[in-house]
Enzyme design. Structure first.
Site, PDB file in Angstrom:
ATOM      1  CB  THR A 163      47.145  39.432  40.870  1.00  0.00           C
ATOM      2  OG1 THR A 163      46.063  40.172  41.433  1.00  0.00           O
ATOM      3  CG2 THR A 163      47.922  38.720  41.964  1.00  0.00           C
ATOM      4  CE  LYS A 207      46.286  43.051  38.042  1.00  0.00           C
ATOM      5  NZ  LYS A 207      44.835  43.347  38.089  1.00  0.00           N
ATOM      6  CG  ASN A 255      45.677  40.633  33.563  1.00  0.00           C
ATOM      7  OD1 ASN A 255      45.834  40.715  32.347  1.00  0.00           O
ATOM      8  ND2 ASN A 255      44.565  40.144  34.103  1.00  0.00           N
ATOM      9  N   GLY A 276      38.775  54.046  41.074  1.00  0.00           N
ATOM     10  CA  GLY A 276      40.102  53.466  41.136  1.00  0.00           C
ATOM     11  C   GLY A 276      40.794  53.562  39.792  1.00  0.00           C
ATOM     12  N   GLY A 322      43.948  52.623  39.113  1.00  0.00           N
ATOM     13  CA  GLY A 322      45.103  51.746  39.010  1.00  0.00           C
ATOM     14  C   GLY A 322      45.040  50.913  37.757  1.00  0.00           C
TER      15      GLY A 322
END
Length: 268
Positions: A70, A74, A95, A135, A137
């Site tokens: 997490t 990652k 992950n 987001g 990411g």
């Protein structure tokens, strides 16, 4: 999980920094116990500079079949693994990682399938829908890709770092996925918004301003990846508007079966 941890118990670390917010260990340990599987998932707070050492441990520890990864590890774990699934290779993030019979590490990225599973469990439509992921990411890009693959008509991905969202969209374009960088021009057409940022963690902040939330149509669903708190300010505000919501815990629980299967366990 067996009632007593012993020398035969296999250990699956969930690695992050921090890890106080993680939800999956409790869920998967309950399922291990129900299935009488002698395994346990344990959160481990690993500093970024120590992650390569952890990868080395994973290659050599006989009772650790793999790990869940997490934030913020990652992307780094994708670079440390020996092999990536096509999905993890495209996303440049992982992950989950499992040790293969030859001692090498294989990594995959299951955040997207987790969100799809949570949406499907609540009968939230995806095919033909207009979706916005906030987001860009690792989690956000994985969810955007999964939505596109599930048949969403259009998927926007935005980030405070606009160049980051543009780079993700360009990478997906090379694989034939038309994901649009930036915020959608008209929120009235959006049927799903996913917060894939840390906004709301600790109960502070929201990725979506109240004025934007007010414009979304009544059919819109708001999903959040944040697990602590499970009921984020964004989700509370969405419910106050009468919108359907999907929590980060629901996403974590939905991908638990996939995570266990990747480690070699059948718990569903």
């Amino acid at each position: 999980m067996s009632s007593n941890v012993s020398g035969t118990t296999t250990v699956i670390p969930m690695v992050g920094h921090p890890v106080q917010q993680v939800h999956m260990p409790g869920v998967i340990n309950d399922r291990f116990r129900d299935k009488r599987i002698d395994a346990v998932m344990v959160p481990m707070d690993i500093l970024p500079e120590a992650l390569p050492h952890f990868a080395g441990l994973l290659r050599s520890a006989g009772n650790i079949p793999g790990a869940v990864i997490t934030l913020p590890h990652k992307v780094a774990m994708a670079g440390l693994a020996d092999r990536l699934t096509p999905r993890a290779h495209l996303l440049g993030a992982a992950n989950v990682v499992s040790r293969q019979d030859d001692g090498t590490l294989l990594a995959d990225m299951l955040d997207g399938s987790g969100m799809i599973g949570a949406l499907s469990a609540d009968n939230v439509p995806i095919n033909g829908q207009q979706c916005w992921v906030i987001g860009a990411g690792a989690a956000g890009s994985a969810i955007a890709l999964a939505l596109a693959e599930a048949g969403a008509a259009e998927v926007w991905i935005s980030d405070l770092d606009a160049a980051k969202a543009s780079a993700i969209a360009a990478r997906f374009a090379t694989a034939g996925h038309n994901i649009i960088a930036g915020e959608p021009g008209g929120l009235e057409v959006i049927s799903l918004v996913v917060n894939a940022t840390t906004a709301g963690m600790g109960g502070v902040g929201s990725a979506l301003p109240s004025q934007s939330l007010a414009v979304l149509p009544a059919r819109c669903c708001i999903a959040d990846v944040v697990t602590k708190p499970n009921d984020t300010p964004l989700l509370r505000a969405a419910r106050d508007r009468g919108l359907r919501t999907i929590s980060g815990d629901a996403m974590a629980e939905a991908q638990t079966n996939d995570v266990a299967r990747f480690m070699g366990y059948q718990i569903d």
